[in-house]
Design an enzyme around this catalytic site. Structure first.
Site, PDB file in Angstrom:
ATOM      1  CD  GLU A  17      -2.802   1.143   2.417  1.00 49.38           C
ATOM      2  OE1 GLU A  17      -3.515   2.139   2.596  1.00 49.38           O
ATOM      3  OE2 GLU A  17      -2.852   0.142   3.138  1.00 49.38           O
ATOM      4  CG  MET A  78     -11.979   7.962   3.789  1.00 52.73           C
ATOM      5  SD  MET A  78     -10.704   9.126   4.318  1.00 52.73           S
ATOM      6  CE  MET A  78     -11.072   9.345   6.018  1.00 52.73           C
ATOM      7  CG  MET A  79     -17.562  11.388   4.939  1.00 58.41           C
ATOM      8  SD  MET A  79     -17.304  11.562   6.714  1.00 58.41           S
ATOM      9  CE  MET A  79     -15.610  11.034   6.888  1.00 58.41           C
ATOM     10  CD  GLU A  86     -11.127   4.814   6.049  1.00 58.70           C
ATOM     11  OE1 GLU A  86     -10.346   4.277   5.255  1.00 58.70           O
ATOM     12  OE2 GLU A  86     -12.346   4.979   5.797  1.00 58.70           O
TER      13      GLU A  86
END
Length: 174
Positions: A17, A78-79, A86
């Site tokens: 990543e 993300m939300m 997060e």
């Protein structure tokens, strides 16, 4: 640890990543600029960076893949995910990380921090690459780069559109 464990035998395929280079050029810069790492700590980090990279050549990637999306798109995703880890990540923090990624990978595109189309990418390669990715690959260059990754190829994938790869089989294949 991965480098040491896989150093014997056939060269492994490893997808990571983040690399030690993105760590240094993006995340450590962000932490230092936010004053979460003082001058002594950044100096210690820097003094260890070159010897570690020099002694572990497997840390030098054969290439980078940059999944490129705007900070706004990343924040919206993300939300939607609602991952607890997060939860504290702000849009401003994502904008700062995006700017650092862009200035690391595209130093000659300063001032343009949006998502570039593939035909605007710098330094296209004329290698026998697959036609689907040929215009999205370029070599890293610039005096700000560690010498070991200069001329390393990078593939930029536009991740701005919302694609459900579980349902959109053609997009997944592409």
């Amino acid at each position: 640890m991965q480098e040491q464990e896989s150093s014997g035998g056939v060269k492994p395929l490893r997808l990571m990543e983040m690399s030690v280079f993105s760590d240094r050029m993006v995340f450590v810069r962000a932490v230092h600029e936010a004053k979460w790492m003082n001058e002594m700590e950044i100096s210690i980090y820097d003094s260890w960076f070159d010897p570690v990279v020099s002694n572990l050549p497997g840390l030098i990637p054969d290439g980078f893949i940059y999944l490129r999306a705007s900070p706004d798109t990343c924040h919206k995703r993300m939300m939607l995910r609602k991952r607890e880890e997060e939860g504290g990540v702000t849009l401003n923090y994502l904008r700062d990380l995006h700017e650092k990624h862009e200035s690391w990978l595209f130093p000659f595109e300063s001032g343009n921090h949006g998502v570039l189309s593939v035909n605007q990418l710098p330094l296209k390669m004329d290698n026998p690459l697959h036609p689907e990715i040929r215009d999205r690959v370029f070599y890293l260059e610039g005096d700000h780069l560690h010498s070991s990754i200069k001329k390393v190829p990078a593939l930029v994938l536009d991740c701005e559109p919302n694609i459900d790869f579980n349902k959109d089989i053609d997009a997944k294949r592409q």
